[in-house]
Design a protein around this motif. Structure first.
Motif, PDB file in Angstrom:
ATOM      1  N   GLU A  40       6.519 -14.080  -3.663  1.00 50.56           N
ATOM      2  CA  GLU A  40       5.481 -13.191  -3.140  1.00 50.56           C
ATOM      3  C   GLU A  40       5.517 -13.073  -1.614  1.00 50.56           C
ATOM      4  O   GLU A  40       4.492 -12.862  -0.960  1.00 50.56           O
ATOM      5  N   SER A  41       6.705 -13.211  -1.045  1.00 52.33           N
ATOM      6  CA  SER A  41       6.856 -12.981   0.392  1.00 52.33           C
ATOM      7  C   SER A  41       7.165 -11.519   0.680  1.00 52.33           C
ATOM      8  O   SER A  41       7.238 -11.114   1.840  1.00 52.33           O
ATOM      9  N   LEU A  42       7.358 -10.734  -0.378  1.00 50.83           N
ATOM     10  CA  LEU A  42       7.696  -9.318  -0.213  1.00 50.83           C
ATOM     11  C   LEU A  42       6.988  -8.501  -1.284  1.00 50.83           C
ATOM     12  O   LEU A  42       6.967  -8.876  -2.460  1.00 50.83           O
ATOM     13  N   ILE A  43       6.367  -7.399  -0.866  1.00 53.36           N
ATOM     14  CA  ILE A  43       5.868  -6.423  -1.829  1.00 53.36           C
ATOM     15  C   ILE A  43       6.565  -5.108  -1.522  1.00 53.36           C
ATOM     16  O   ILE A  43       6.870  -4.807  -0.370  1.00 53.36           O
ATOM     17  N   PHE A  44       6.869  -4.347  -2.563  1.00 49.03           N
ATOM     18  CA  PHE A  44       7.571  -3.082  -2.354  1.00 49.03           C
ATOM     19  C   PHE A  44       7.164  -2.102  -3.445  1.00 49.03           C
ATOM     20  O   PHE A  44       6.583  -2.489  -4.477  1.00 49.03           O
ATOM     21  N   GLY A  45       7.448  -0.839  -3.204  1.00 52.76           N
ATOM     22  CA  GLY A  45       7.060   0.148  -4.196  1.00 52.76           C
ATOM     23  C   GLY A  45       7.638   1.511  -3.892  1.00 52.76           C
ATOM     24  O   GLY A  45       8.305   1.722  -2.878  1.00 52.76           O
ATOM     25  N   GLU A  46       7.384   2.423  -4.829  1.00 52.96           N
ATOM     26  CA  GLU A  46       7.789   3.818  -4.657  1.00 52.96           C
ATOM     27  C   GLU A  46       6.541   4.680  -4.726  1.00 52.96           C
ATOM     28  O   GLU A  46       5.715   4.523  -5.631  1.00 52.96           O
ATOM     29  N   CYS A  47       6.407   5.561  -3.752  1.00 52.53           N
ATOM     30  CA  CYS A  47       5.214   6.401  -3.660  1.00 52.53           C
ATOM     31  C   CYS A  47       5.599   7.865  -3.825  1.00 52.53           C
ATOM     32  O   CYS A  47       6.580   8.335  -3.239  1.00 52.53           O
ATOM     33  N   LYS A  48       4.823   8.584  -4.624  1.00 46.45           N
ATOM     34  CA  LYS A  48       5.083  10.010  -4.823  1.00 46.45           C
ATOM     35  C   LYS A  48       4.904  10.753  -3.511  1.00 46.45           C
ATOM     36  O   LYS A  48       3.933  10.557  -2.789  1.00 46.45           O
ATOM     37  N   GLY A  49       5.882  11.621  -3.205  1.00 45.37           N
ATOM     38  CA  GLY A  49       5.805  12.417  -1.994  1.00 45.37           C
ATOM     39  C   GLY A  49       5.902  13.894  -2.308  1.00 45.37           C
ATOM     40  O   GLY A  49       5.809  14.311  -3.478  1.00 45.37           O
ATOM     41  N   SER A  50       6.128  14.705  -1.295  1.00 42.95           N
ATOM     42  CA  SER A  50       6.217  16.154  -1.492  1.00 42.95           C
ATOM     43  C   SER A  50       7.579  16.575  -2.032  1.00 42.95           C
ATOM     44  O   SER A  50       7.723  17.666  -2.578  1.00 42.95           O
ATOM     45  N   GLY A  51       8.598  15.707  -1.858  1.00 42.04           N
ATOM     46  CA  GLY A  51       9.940  16.040  -2.339  1.00 42.04           C
ATOM     47  C   GLY A  51      10.228  15.481  -3.714  1.00 42.04           C
ATOM     48  O   GLY A  51       9.366  14.902  -4.379  1.00 42.04           O
TER      49      GLY A  51
END
Length: 484
Positions: A40-51
Motif C-alpha cells: 500500500e505504498s502506491l495507489i493507481f488507477g485509470e480515469c475516464k477522460g474526453s478521449g
C-alpha cells in the motif's frame, strides 16, 4: 501502509475548483480501475477522460513525506483533478484491488533511487581545504542595469509631474488611462516595484473619482503621492551611489531593493546570513486578497515564533494569468518547524519563507509562550510603532502582540486596556473591507480579561491618533482568529 484522509487531499488541492472537480470524479465513480500495491505504498488507477484512452494516474508514497504524483493528462495543474480524484476515492472507501506495481513505475522508482544514491555520494565526498569561490558579479552587466534603472526613474518622475500638474481633482478616466498606458514603458527599466507603486496610485485616484465624497480619501492619496516621491528620491540616490561604486554592497537591511523591484532569491538571503534555524511558528491569522496594482492574488499569514516572540509574515503571490495552475495557501493550525527560515529585509514584521518543515500539534505550553511574548505596557509598543511609521518608506500597518487587562467600551468605541490603565482604541484601520472590530461584542466573557491580542496598527489622520485592528486573540488553550 499509507493513510489518506479527505483533509489531507484538500490540503494538496491548488484551489477550491480543483478540490471540487476531484471530489466529483470520485463520487461519480469515474475510475473503472483502481489498484494498490501489496504494501500500500502506491495507489493507481485509470480515469475516464474526453478521449478514447483513459488517463493513468498514480500516487507513490515510497517516501511518505514526499509523495510523487503522476498522471498522463495534459493538465498544468499539479496535482491535477485526476490525482485528487484518485486520492478522494481512496479516502472515501472505494474498493482498490491489490495488484503488481506497474512496470513503468518500477522503472521510475529505480531511476529515483539511483539519483538519490548519487546525491548521497556527492554529499559524502571529502571537501578540499579551498572553499569554492563566490560567484563573481558581472560588473559591466550590473552597471548597464543600474543605468537603465536610473533612466526609468527619470521617466517615472515625468509621469508624476504630469499627474500633479493636472491636479488630482481634475483627473478624468481618459487622463488616467493615458498615464496608465505610459506607465507600461517602465517595464523596460528593471524597476517593477516602482511601476507597481505608480500603478497603485493611479488605481486609487480612479476609485476616488467614482465616489461622490472625493475629499474623504484625497488626504490618503496625497500622503501616498508623497511616499512615492520619497521612494523615487531614495531610489535614485541609492542607485547613483552604486553606479559610482559598483563594488558597494547591496542593501540587505531595508526594503528599498524590494520596493525598487529586486526579487530576492533564497540563495541570496542565505549568502547574506538572512536565515535562521530552530524556529517554531504558529499562525495567528491568515487572509487572501487581490492586489490589482501587481496583477496578483496574495496569500498572507501572520506568525509568531515561539522561541523569539517575533511576529513574522509569509506572503505568496499568484499572478492572475497563472493563478489556476498555482496552489493557494491556507490557514495552518499546527506548529510549523522549518528546516531553515529565510528572512527578507524588513522592520517590525519581516517577510519570511521556508521550503521544508516538520509539523506538530500545538500544546498548552505553546499558547503560554505566545501570551508571555506579548507587550504588556502599551506606551512601549506605541513608541516602537511610531519609530517605524515616521519613516515615509516603512510599512504603515505593523502588527504586534499586546497583552491586555481588559476589553472595554468607552465613548461608543471599544478599547483594550493594559495593566497600567492605558487604552488603545480598536478600529478597522488596516483592513476596512474586512471588519473585525464588530466581532468584539460576540466574544465570550472569558476572553474579555487578561489575554493577548494580535493587532495591526494604523494612523487615524482625522484624530491624529494610533488605533489598532484586532486580528486574533490568544488564550491559555486556543487561538481565536478574527481574520482568516
Amino acid at each position: 501502509m499509507i493513510s489518506i484522509t479527505e483533509a489531507y487531499v484538500d490540503s494538496l488541492a491548488i484551489n477550491a475548483s480543483a478540490m471540487k472537480n476531484g471530489r466529483d470524479l470520485a463520487k461519480k465513480k469515474s475510475f473503472p480501475m483502481l489498484g494498490k500495491s501489496a504494501d500500500e505504498s502506491l495507489i493507481f488507477g485509470e480515469c475516464k477522460g474526453s478521449g478514447k484512452e483513459p488517463y493513468r494516474c498514480s500516487v507513490d508514497f515510497v517516501k511518505p513525506e514526499e509523495p510523487v504524483f503522476r498522471c498522463s493528462c495534459p493538465s498544468r495543474q499539479f496535482p491535477c483533478k485526476h490525482i485528487l480524484g484518485l486520492m478522494y476515492a481512496y479516502a472515501l472507501g472505494s474498493s482498490f484491488v491489490t495488484a503488481d506495481i506497474p512496470a513503468d513505475i518500477v522503472g521510475k522508482r529505480e531511476k529515483a533511487e539511483k539519483r538519490e544514491e548519487k546525491r548521497e555520494e556527492k554529499k559524502n565526498e571529502p571537501q578540499g581545504e579551498v572553499s569554492p569561490k563566490k560567484k563573481k558579479t558581472n560588473q559591466a552587466a550590473l552597471l548597464k542595469k543600474i543605468a537603465a534603472q536610473l533612466e526609468g526613474i527619470s521617466l517615472l518622475e515625468k509621469l508624476i509631474h504630469q499627474l500633479t500638474q493636472a491636479g488630482l481633482g481634475s483627473l478624468d478616466k481618459k487622463t488616467l488611462k493615458t498615464l496608465e498606458d505610459q506607465s507600461k514603458q517602465l517595464g523596460n527599466y528593471y524597476i517593477p516595484g516602482l511601476q507597481i507603486a505608480f500603478r497603485g496610485l493611479l488605481l486609487e485616484i480612479g476609485s476616488a473619482n467614482d465616489l461622490k465624497d472625493k475629499e474623504s480619501i484625497y488626504s490618503a492619496i496625497v500622503e501616498n503621492l508623497g511616499t512615492l516621491h520619497t521612494l523615487v528620491k531614495k531610489s535614485r540616490d541609492y542607485l547613483s551611489a552604486r553606479l559610482d561604486n559598483p563594488d558597494s554592497p547591496i542593501d540587505i537591511e531595508t526594503t528599498l531593493e524590494e520596493r525598487i523591484g529586486h526579487a530576492w532569491q533564497l540563495a541570496e538571503l542565505k549568502e547574506h546570513g538572512r536565515v535562521r534555524s530552530g524556529a517554531e511558528l504558529v499562525q495567528l491569522a491568515f487572509l487572501s486578497y487581490t492586489d490589482h496594482a501587481r496583477g496578483e492574488f496574495v496569500d498572507e499569514g501572520y506568525w509568531v515564533d515561539l522561541n523569539s516572540g517575533r511576529i513574522d509574515i509569509t506572503r505568496s503571490y499568484r499572478p492572475f494569468r497563472a493563478a489556476k495552475h498555482m496552489r493557494e495557501e491556507d490557514s495552518v493550525y499546527q506548529v510549523v518547524m522549518p528546516q531553515e527560515l529565510f528572512m527578507y529585509p524588513g522592520e517590525i514584521n519581516a517577510r519570511v519563507r521556508y521550503e521544508e518543515a516538520a509539523l506538530r500539534d500545538a500544546v498548552t505550553g505553546d499558547y503560554v509562550k505566545i501570551r508571555d511574548a506579548a507587550h504588556r505596557i502599551f506606551p512601549d509598543a506605541i513608541k516602537q510603532v511610531k519609530n517605524q511609521i515616521k519613516n515615509p518608506l516603512s510599512e504603515k500597518h505593523p502588527a504586534l502582540l499586546l497583552s491586555y487587562a481588559e476589553i472595554r467600551r468607552m465613548d461608543n468605541e471599544f478599547v483594550i486596556m493594559d495593566e497600567q490603565g492605558k487604552a488603545i482604541i480598536l478600529s478597522d484601520v488596516a483592513f476596512p473591507d474586512r471588519a473585525t472590530t464588530p466581532l468584539i461584542p460576540l466574544l465570550n466573557k472569558e476572553v474579555v480579561h487578561h489575554q493577548a491580542m494580535l493587532v495591526i496598527f494604523g494612523h487615524d489622520m482625522e484624530t491624529n491618533r494610533l488605533r489598532v485592528q484586532p486580528i486574533s486573540i490568544v488564550t491559555s488553550n486556543e487561538i481565536i482568529q478574527l481574520l482568516y
